[in-house]
Write an enzyme that holds these catalytic residues in place. Sequence first.
Site, PDB file in Angstrom:
ATOM      1  N   ASP A  13       3.297   5.078  -2.320  1.00 53.74           N
ATOM      2  CA  ASP A  13       4.312   4.564  -1.387  1.00 53.74           C
ATOM      3  C   ASP A  13       4.239   5.213  -0.006  1.00 53.74           C
ATOM      4  O   ASP A  13       5.247   5.340   0.687  1.00 53.74           O
ATOM      5  CB  ASP A  13       5.733   4.740  -1.965  1.00 53.74           C
ATOM      6  CG  ASP A  13       5.870   4.057  -3.300  1.00 53.74           C
ATOM      7  OD1 ASP A  13       5.198   3.031  -3.505  1.00 53.74           O
ATOM      8  OD2 ASP A  13       6.640   4.543  -4.151  1.00 53.74           O
ATOM      9  N   GLU A  14       3.050   5.590   0.409  1.00 56.25           N
ATOM     10  CA  GLU A  14       2.880   6.245   1.711  1.00 56.25           C
ATOM     11  C   GLU A  14       2.988   5.240   2.858  1.00 56.25           C
ATOM     12  O   GLU A  14       3.207   5.632   4.012  1.00 56.25           O
ATOM     13  CB  GLU A  14       1.509   6.939   1.782  1.00 56.25           C
ATOM     14  CG  GLU A  14       1.318   8.094   0.798  1.00 56.25           C
ATOM     15  CD  GLU A  14       0.789   7.634  -0.560  1.00 56.25           C
ATOM     16  OE1 GLU A  14       0.714   6.403  -0.778  1.00 56.25           O
ATOM     17  OE2 GLU A  14       0.468   8.500  -1.385  1.00 56.25           O
ATOM     18  N   LYS A  16       0.704   2.215   2.567  1.00 55.33           N
ATOM     19  CA  LYS A  16      -0.649   1.631   2.568  1.00 55.33           C
ATOM     20  C   LYS A  16      -0.626   0.160   2.988  1.00 55.33           C
ATOM     21  O   LYS A  16      -1.466  -0.294   3.763  1.00 55.33           O
ATOM     22  CB  LYS A  16      -1.276   1.766   1.162  1.00 55.33           C
ATOM     23  CG  LYS A  16      -1.458   3.220   0.734  1.00 55.33           C
ATOM     24  CD  LYS A  16      -1.945   3.344  -0.702  1.00 55.33           C
ATOM     25  CE  LYS A  16      -0.940   2.947  -1.746  1.00 55.33           C
ATOM     26  NZ  LYS A  16       0.249   3.822  -1.854  1.00 55.33           N
ATOM     27  N   ASN A  38       1.736  -2.191 -10.964  1.00 54.05           N
ATOM     28  CA  ASN A  38       2.561  -0.988 -10.731  1.00 54.05           C
ATOM     29  C   ASN A  38       2.708  -0.739  -9.233  1.00 54.05           C
ATOM     30  O   ASN A  38       3.659  -0.108  -8.784  1.00 54.05           O
ATOM     31  CB  ASN A  38       1.975   0.257 -11.436  1.00 54.05           C
ATOM     32  CG  ASN A  38       0.497   0.466 -11.189  1.00 54.05           C
ATOM     33  OD1 ASN A  38      -0.184  -0.369 -10.626  1.00 54.05           O
ATOM     34  ND2 ASN A  38      -0.019   1.599 -11.634  1.00 54.05           N
ATOM     35  N   GLY A  40       3.372  -1.553  -5.251  1.00 56.48           N
ATOM     36  CA  GLY A  40       4.205  -2.437  -4.439  1.00 56.48           C
ATOM     37  C   GLY A  40       3.905  -2.075  -3.001  1.00 56.48           C
ATOM     38  O   GLY A  40       4.256  -0.992  -2.553  1.00 56.48           O
ATOM     39  N   HIS A  41       3.210  -2.929  -2.301  1.00 55.16           N
ATOM     40  CA  HIS A  41       2.777  -2.648  -0.923  1.00 55.16           C
ATOM     41  C   HIS A  41       3.569  -3.549   0.031  1.00 55.16           C
ATOM     42  O   HIS A  41       3.494  -4.767  -0.051  1.00 55.16           O
ATOM     43  CB  HIS A  41       1.269  -2.889  -0.771  1.00 55.16           C
ATOM     44  CG  HIS A  41       0.451  -1.917  -1.582  1.00 55.16           C
ATOM     45  ND1 HIS A  41      -0.916  -1.904  -1.584  1.00 55.16           N
ATOM     46  CD2 HIS A  41       0.837  -0.900  -2.408  1.00 55.16           C
ATOM     47  CE1 HIS A  41      -1.339  -0.924  -2.370  1.00 55.16           C
ATOM     48  NE2 HIS A  41      -0.303  -0.309  -2.894  1.00 55.16           N
ATOM     49  N   GLN A 222      -1.346   3.464  -5.462  1.00 52.66           N
ATOM     50  CA  GLN A 222      -0.805   4.769  -5.856  1.00 52.66           C
ATOM     51  C   GLN A 222      -1.281   5.837  -4.855  1.00 52.66           C
ATOM     52  O   GLN A 222      -1.494   5.511  -3.710  1.00 52.66           O
ATOM     53  CB  GLN A 222      -1.213   5.127  -7.305  1.00 52.66           C
ATOM     54  CG  GLN A 222      -0.529   4.276  -8.369  1.00 52.66           C
ATOM     55  CD  GLN A 222      -1.171   2.922  -8.576  1.00 52.66           C
ATOM     56  OE1 GLN A 222      -2.353   2.838  -8.827  1.00 52.66           O
ATOM     57  NE2 GLN A 222      -0.398   1.859  -8.486  1.00 52.66           N
ATOM     58  N   THR A 237      -0.896   8.073 -13.108  1.00 56.23           N
ATOM     59  CA  THR A 237      -1.196   6.718 -13.553  1.00 56.23           C
ATOM     60  C   THR A 237      -2.528   6.767 -14.312  1.00 56.23           C
ATOM     61  O   THR A 237      -3.088   7.852 -14.512  1.00 56.23           O
ATOM     62  CB  THR A 237      -1.205   5.734 -12.362  1.00 56.23           C
ATOM     63  OG1 THR A 237      -1.259   4.401 -12.892  1.00 56.23           O
ATOM     64  CG2 THR A 237      -2.378   5.964 -11.419  1.00 56.23           C
ATOM     65  N   ASP A 331       9.712   8.475  12.091  1.00 57.21           N
ATOM     66  CA  ASP A 331      11.064   8.113  12.556  1.00 57.21           C
ATOM     67  C   ASP A 331      12.164   8.533  11.579  1.00 57.21           C
ATOM     68  O   ASP A 331      13.305   8.764  11.992  1.00 57.21           O
ATOM     69  CB  ASP A 331      11.144   6.585  12.778  1.00 57.21           C
ATOM     70  CG  ASP A 331      10.774   5.819  11.515  1.00 57.21           C
ATOM     71  OD1 ASP A 331       9.619   5.967  11.063  1.00 57.21           O
ATOM     72  OD2 ASP A 331      11.626   5.102  10.964  1.00 57.21           O
TER      73      ASP A 331
END
Length: 422
Positions: A13-14, A16, A38, A40-41, A222, A237, A331
């Site tokens: 979740d960076e 990507k 798994n 979510g982008h 991931q 994972t 931010d």
Amino acid sequence: MSVHILLGLQWGDEGKGKIVDFLAPNYEVVARFQGGPNAGHTLVFEGNKYVLHQIPSGIFRPDVKNIIGNGLVIDATVLKQEIEKLASQGVDVKQNLYISHKAHLILPTHKLLDTASEQRKGDQKIGSTQRGIGPTYKDKVGRNGIRIGDILLPNFQEKYAQTKASHEEILKEWKFEYNLEEAEKAFLDAVDFLKTLPLADTEYLINDYISQQKSILAEGAQGALLDIDFGSYPFVTSSNTTSAGALTGLGIAPKHIGEVLGIFKAYCTRVGSGPFPTEQDNEIGEKIRQIGMEFGATTGRKRRCGWLDLPALKYAIMINGVSQLLMMKADVLNTFEELLVCTHYELADGTKTDRLPYSLVDTAVKPIYKTFKGWNCSLEGMQTFSQLPKQLAEYVHFIEENVGVPIKLISTGADRNQTILK
Ligand code: GDP
Ligand code: IMO
Ligand code: MG
């Protein structure tokens, strides 16, 4: 032209999805190499938000070809939904998407096994997304899997029935109650739908593109700290999320790899169980969560939040061979008076180290922090690095010096346009 790899350096979740979409116009091909639903982008542009799970994040760029590589595990039902949703938004996926024959299929019983396995683990549960990832990779490595190409073979139904029966035996032994009917019907419908998509020997396709000097971006899912070999095992994972995974997950030789783009948040998050040395399970973490909207893009779960962890970041850079860094969500820290960055860990015997212990699960580490002054202003509208407040520039320079890799991009908001190149 060489293949570039973009991958997460933390626990996923960076950002990507945002960055692959932002960079996609520089590439002719975007290829996902591991994971499955798994992931979510999230992509945000022109006032709309899109979440992709299995489809590469180059799909909104009409000139970009997208590949789902052999390294993925595919949920056909989720893929059908994703494609139908994109179609309703005016994106004709079939024009620009190829799916590897060699990717593995997640069966409805794999998902049940995932849920049942988590229940049996109780307190020790992984915190899996319960999308069937672990059980499907387990069948792949155990040589019992069903691949996308198998759906075109005359014995597919037989293979499916056999595999399902073997899963049901386990579920019975585990006394797990379930009703498969609806999920199975949706799955078989989706398999028929899958047959209408461009299925391909994508290892040939991608190597042909390489021969034609086309520019290719490999998109990870991931993050490095969830890697099956190098992550915080067993809280990981089931695939290689690191750059080696791009080679095996697409069929590319190492000599073709050029830049490795490593993406990280200006702080840390983790969703699911497992060690997180810099976690702030307090009002600081809550503030990051609220401002950063740190809730899972796939499961909606609360993400755990904490300060940036440089020993972990350096480890991820080393394992991946990262040549450029991209720092996201600066931010989110706008209103913090002080920012902490973990530079070392203190071990139980008082030793100070900037290396990860063998097992973060079984070794207590105490983060040693360096404190920075916050910038206390909005970054809205800033388009160049020189416009950024001096405290943020100092934060960036400190990280670069500490990890020895330049930060080439700073993200200041979820939108495509809120991106500063340095
Ligand atoms: P991915 O799995 O790595 O693609 O990341 P996710 O989409 O799961 O999570 C990243 C979240 O942060 C998404 O909601 C993005 O829209 C959002 N996001 C990405 N970059 C930024 C940023 O620079 N600032 C803020 N505030 N949000 C961002
Ligand atoms: P993206 O690509 C964040 C986590 C789960 C769990 C562990 C194992 O969006 O960054 P799994 O379902 O794979 O068996 O779960 O890994 N996890 C992720 N966390 N982002 C992801 O993907 C993740 N994919 C899996 O929460 O802790
Ligand atoms: Mg995500």
